[in-house]
Design a protein around this motif. Structure first.
Motif, PDB file in Angstrom:
ATOM      1  N   GLY A 190       0.222 -51.321 -11.554  1.00 21.90           N
ATOM      2  CA  GLY A 190       0.994 -50.090 -11.541  1.00 21.90           C
ATOM      3  C   GLY A 190       1.416 -49.651 -12.929  1.00 21.90           C
ATOM      4  O   GLY A 190       1.503 -48.450 -13.214  1.00 21.90           O
ATOM      5  N   ILE A 191       1.703 -50.610 -13.813  1.00 21.87           N
ATOM      6  CA  ILE A 191       2.130 -50.269 -15.165  1.00 21.87           C
ATOM      7  C   ILE A 191       1.003 -49.559 -15.914  1.00 21.87           C
ATOM      8  O   ILE A 191       1.250 -48.616 -16.679  1.00 21.87           O
ATOM      9  N   ASP A 268       3.299 -54.512  -7.017  1.00 18.88           N
ATOM     10  CA  ASP A 268       1.928 -54.080  -6.725  1.00 18.88           C
ATOM     11  C   ASP A 268       1.404 -54.654  -5.418  1.00 18.88           C
ATOM     12  O   ASP A 268       0.351 -54.219  -4.927  1.00 18.88           O
ATOM     13  N   ALA A 269       2.120 -55.627  -4.864  1.00 21.55           N
ATOM     14  CA  ALA A 269       1.683 -56.229  -3.600  1.00 21.55           C
ATOM     15  C   ALA A 269       1.536 -55.168  -2.514  1.00 21.55           C
ATOM     16  O   ALA A 269       0.667 -55.282  -1.640  1.00 21.55           O
ATOM     17  N   MET A 466      11.674 -41.882 -14.082  1.00 17.31           N
ATOM     18  CA  MET A 466      12.146 -42.601 -12.900  1.00 17.31           C
ATOM     19  C   MET A 466      11.351 -42.225 -11.663  1.00 17.31           C
ATOM     20  O   MET A 466      11.110 -43.064 -10.789  1.00 17.31           O
ATOM     21  N   ALA A 467      10.919 -40.969 -11.592  1.00 16.64           N
ATOM     22  CA  ALA A 467      10.104 -40.548 -10.453  1.00 16.64           C
ATOM     23  C   ALA A 467       8.735 -41.219 -10.495  1.00 16.64           C
ATOM     24  O   ALA A 467       8.216 -41.666  -9.468  1.00 16.64           O
ATOM     25  N   THR A 468       8.133 -41.297 -11.683  1.00 15.28           N
ATOM     26  CA  THR A 468       6.826 -41.949 -11.809  1.00 15.28           C
ATOM     27  C   THR A 468       6.921 -43.426 -11.479  1.00 15.28           C
ATOM     28  O   THR A 468       6.065 -43.977 -10.766  1.00 15.28           O
ATOM     29  N   ILE A 474       7.694 -49.455  -9.194  1.00 11.53           N
ATOM     30  CA  ILE A 474       8.019 -50.344 -10.300  1.00 11.53           C
ATOM     31  C   ILE A 474       9.505 -50.248 -10.599  1.00 11.53           C
ATOM     32  O   ILE A 474      10.038 -49.149 -10.788  1.00 11.53           O
ATOM     33  N   ASP A 475      10.183 -51.368 -10.642  1.00 10.77           N
ATOM     34  CA  ASP A 475      11.598 -51.400 -10.995  1.00 10.77           C
ATOM     35  C   ASP A 475      11.749 -51.100 -12.484  1.00 10.77           C
ATOM     36  O   ASP A 475      10.953 -51.576 -13.304  1.00 10.77           O
TER      37      ASP A 475
END
Length: 507
Positions: A190-191, A268-269, A466-468, A474-475
């Motif tokens: 995700g990053i 990502d799980a 924060m929305a992305t 992702i925290d």
């Protein structure tokens, strides 16, 4: 072994007893406490406003900005400076520490941003429930085996170009929703998705040569010919974009080789489980229509932003329309056997994903309100901080002043993440101060755009960030653990650029 655990989310995992980074809401609360302390130490002040005219593409525009020489501390009848100390609870219209969250969440500007996030999340919740994106990704993976690495540089370049040309930022959220499952299924994370979408837009935004929402406004206010210095900025944009691509590709290659090293492995799980649950890649006319609807919406959004300068209200309505049309198509062609109730359920679930980052936006807005808000005409602590910073910068040698302008703009971006909003607040003050310090106004604009753009990559007050992160699940704490190295790299390079621009007399 990690994949087995991912398939059994109900399995209990021992809770770590080591120190953990506090939740983002806790961090913002402590920032709020610090803001309260400042209200006891710094008297309030305000600026007068004036009208500034500038020309963009042959059209004269007018902006209301602050008069940098007009600052004055507010005083009482006895001539004593006034402190607007914030207490535990609200007093009249003034927020307190215990209600700053409510004040921020219910403030006009925050409400519009939060609603924007919820509507976009809901609309894409409907699109994702159709299964079209999932099946399309599976087919894409099947047809592009062996060339997956090309996605990263191509996407990063395109998103950076969008940020440079028309200030792309909020639009990255929608693309991230589509791209994150693809990245995870290609063996990335995700990053990586956040890097090639939102981060790329902010690299472009911060180094743009023509952004109408930051560079054009800042140059107009500073009295610099609008869109001047284009050659220098184009080279700068290309250099920073290349650095961003290389950094992202190095990280992505590391994750591909060792998935356990991912900073978003845990979150990502969700996307890995989606991949495990998909058996076949159905495709029919309904899927084609949904995909065309999404593509048409993207074009519609870009057209509206460039041609009509549409903002979050109009963009939200465009994406709501997309979700509605996709829902009708899904029901008509029985995609995933969806009914009208399933469409409503998918919208609510999609909006629910955005709730956590939306809360952070409201909390951060509450901190700003405790410092007096962003109105320069009202006496506030924030105005006093702005004036003091300007005084400090004007009393230093040229190179140091140029660098401190960049540092100041970077820090001030925590409170005002809007590029045009920050330009209106800071450029009327820093532009004349740059004359006193021996720094060209073009360099002061450069310091503004770099400081405004790059810190958007980490400040939790950035609604787009924060929305992305929210749609990629992702925290913010995990994101901060990853991105701080990239932020340090950008800070050092931007510092060299600003100081170097001063030394060569960039004007």
């Amino acid at each position: 072994m990690a994949e087995v655990i991912a398939q059994n989310p109900s399995q209990e995992v021992p809770r770590s007893t080591s120190w953990q980074m506090p939740d983002t809401l806790i961090l913002i609360f402590f920032v709020g406490v610090f803001a309260v302390l400042l209200t006891y130490l710094i008297p309030v002040g305000n600026f007068a406003s004036e009208q500034v005219a500038y020309v963009v593409d042959g059209v004269e525009k007018v902006r209301t900005v602050i008069d940098p020489d007009s600052f004055a501390y507010a005083t009482d009848d006895a001539g004593q400076e006034i402190y607007k100390s914030v207490g535990l609870f609200a007093t009249g219209s003034e927020p307190g520490l215990m209600n700053f969250a409510f004040a921020g969440l219910s403030s006009g500007s925050a409400v519009s941003v939060i609603m924007f996030m919820l509507v976009i999340g809901g609309a894409f919740g409907v699109v994702m429930r159709t299964g079209t994106i999932d099946n399309g990704i599976l087919r894409l993976i099947e047809k592009t085996k062996g060339s997956e690495a090309l996605f990263i540089p191509v996407l990063f370049f395109l998103f950076s170009l969008g940020g440079a040309v028309f200030g792309m930022g909020e639009e990255a959220v929608a693309f991230a929703i589509i791209i994150v499952p693809l990245m995870v299924r290609l063996g990335y994370d995700g990053i990586t998705t956040v890097m090639v979408t939102y981060v790329a837009t902010q690299i472009g935004f911060g180094t743009s040569w023509m952004n109408p929402f930051s560079v054009a406004i800042a140059q107009g206010i500073a009295g610099v010919p609008v869109l001047s210095g284009m050659t220098f900025r184009v080279v700068m944009w290309f250099g920073f974009t290349l650095i961003g691509i290389l950094f992202t590709m190095m990280y992505a290659a590391k994750i591909k080789k060792d998935p356990e090293s991912s900073y978003s492995r845990r979150s990502d799980a969700y996307f890995r489980n989606q991949a495990l649950n998909m058996v076949d890649s159905r495709w029919n006319i309904g899927d084609t229509l949904v995909l065309l609807t999404v593509a048409a919406t993207m074009v519609w959004v870009v057209w509206g932003v460039i041609v009509h300068a549409w903002y979050i209200g109009e963009i939200a309505s465009q994406f709501f329309t997309m979700g509605l049309v996709a829902g009708v198509i899904a029901v008509t062609f029985r995609l995933n056997d969806m009914t009208l109730n399933d469409v409503a359920s998918a919208f609510k679930e999609g909006a629910g994903v955005m709730l956590a980052p939306a809360l952070l936006v409201g909390f951060a807005k509450g901190v700003l309100l405790m410092l007096g808000g962003g109105n320069t005409g009202d006496a506030s602590v924030l105005n006093s901080i702005l004036n003091s910073a300007g005084g400090l910068i004007s009393g230093l040698p040229g190179a140091a002043s140029a660098w401190l302008m960049y540092v100041f703009q970077s820090g001030f971006n925590f409170f005002v993440t809007s590029g045009s909003g920050q330009a209106v607040l800071t450029m009327p003050l820093l532009a004349p101060l740059s004359d006193i310090a021996g720094v060209t106004r073009q360099v002061s604009v450069l310091a503004f755009q770099l400081g405004d753009g790059f810190t958007n990559l980490i400040v939790p007050t950035s609604a787009s960030l924060m929305a992305t992160l929210g749609v990629c699940r992702i925290d913010w704490r995990d994101w901060a653990k990853f991105v701080w190295r990239f932020m340090v790299l950008l800070f050092v390079l931007a510092s060299f650029v600003v100081v170097g621009a001063h030394l060569i007399g960039f004007a």
